[in-house]
Design an enzyme around this catalytic site. Structure first.
Site, PDB file in Angstrom:
ATOM      1  N   GLU A  45       0.913  -1.568  -0.108  1.00  0.00           N
ATOM      2  CA  GLU A  45       0.308   0.321   0.147  1.00  0.00           C
ATOM      3  C   GLU A  45       1.414   1.060   0.132  1.00  0.00           C
ATOM      4  O   GLU A  45       0.535   2.088  -0.776  1.00  0.00           O
ATOM      5  CB  GLU A  45      -0.849  -0.088   1.333  1.00  0.00           C
ATOM      6  N   ASP A  49       0.679   3.735  -3.165  1.00  0.00           N
ATOM      7  CA  ASP A  49       0.569   5.248  -2.942  1.00  0.00           C
ATOM      8  C   ASP A  49       1.119   6.355  -3.952  1.00  0.00           C
ATOM      9  O   ASP A  49       0.856   7.231  -4.860  1.00  0.00           O
ATOM     10  CB  ASP A  49       0.659   5.372  -1.370  1.00  0.00           C
ATOM     11  N   GLU A 121      -4.727   1.140  -3.697  1.00  0.00           N
ATOM     12  CA  GLU A 121      -2.828   0.976  -4.118  1.00  0.00           C
ATOM     13  C   GLU A 121      -2.126   0.276  -3.651  1.00  0.00           C
ATOM     14  O   GLU A 121      -1.500  -0.112  -4.097  1.00  0.00           O
ATOM     15  CB  GLU A 121      -3.100   2.280  -2.560  1.00  0.00           C
TER      16      GLU A 121
END
Length: 234
Positions: A45, A49, A121
């Protein structure tokens, strides 16, 4: 590694077939079901991002060659925020293949915006690790689609815009009231009404108070602007 039929179908919806399917499995594994031998998706994640951020920054930079940093920043924020990621996740039914612990499943985790956004993400990072930045960028641009072209409208914060509209006309700030809350605790639906000092009002429903307030403000702004436009043309 052999993957299930559900994950094979998800790969088609996603638009990428993994040469290292274990990356996809990890991207879909929530911390509620992780273990020493089954790592969760939090590290992915974090990376996803950044991949998403660079992809969207580049897309915006190329789409409007005259925009200032002050114009690009809110557009960027609208494209990478958790709500946008969750919306894309719902578009490809990511929730159906999330790997969750029993408690999260019982509390509606497959529909939770934060879990969907985080997993989206993580999946982006998994594609990046599997096939490189160019492939990840291509998949992201396809999934985000028209959102990039329509971001100017999405970048506006409706509550701020409505407050500025009221202040420009000498009115007090808009008031927001919760009219009702229904549904189970894990999937509530809020009805919010926004009212101006002039008496103009609008209602909206959403799964969080914040979203309902934003939606109500957006609906009221749209109606007020249409009224002004009709007066000009009349």
């Amino acid at each position: 590694m052999k993957i299930s039929a559900d994950l094979q179908a998800f790969q088609k919806r996603l638009g990428h077939e993994f040469s290292q399917p274990e990356l996809l499995v990890r991207a879909l594994t929530h911390s509620s079901i992780s273990s020493p031998t089954r790592p969760d998706n939090q590290r992915l994640e974090f990376l996803g991002d950044r991949v998403l951020g660079l992809t969207m920054a580049e897309a915006l930079f190329e789409a409007d060659k005259t925009a200032s940093e002050g114009q690009l920043a809110p557009r960027f924020n609208a494209l990478v925020r958790k709500e946008a990621c969750a919306d894309v996740a719902r578009q490809i039914d990511l929730g159906a293949v999330l790997k969750l612990g029993r408690s999260e499943m019982m509390s509606g985790g497959r529909r939770k915006e934060a879990l969907l956004g985080d997993a989206m993400e993580a999946v982006i990072a998994a594609i990046y690790r599997d096939a490189g930045f160019d492939v990840a960028k291509k998949v992201v641009r396809k999934l985000w689609g028209k959102r990039v072209d329509q971001v100017e409208e999405d970048a506006r914060d409706p509550k701020t815009a409505l407050q500025e509209w009221a202040q420009a006309r000498g009115q007090k700030p808009p008031k927001y009231a919760e009219l009702s809350r229904k549904g189970p605790d894990h999937a509530p639906v809020f009805t919010i009404e926004v009212t101006l000092e002039s008496g103009e009002a609008e209602q909206a429903e959403a799964n969080s108070k914040r979203q309902a307030e934003q939606a109500a403000a957006k609906a009221l702004l749209k109606r007020l602007e249409a009224k002004l436009e009709a007066k000009k043309n009349g």
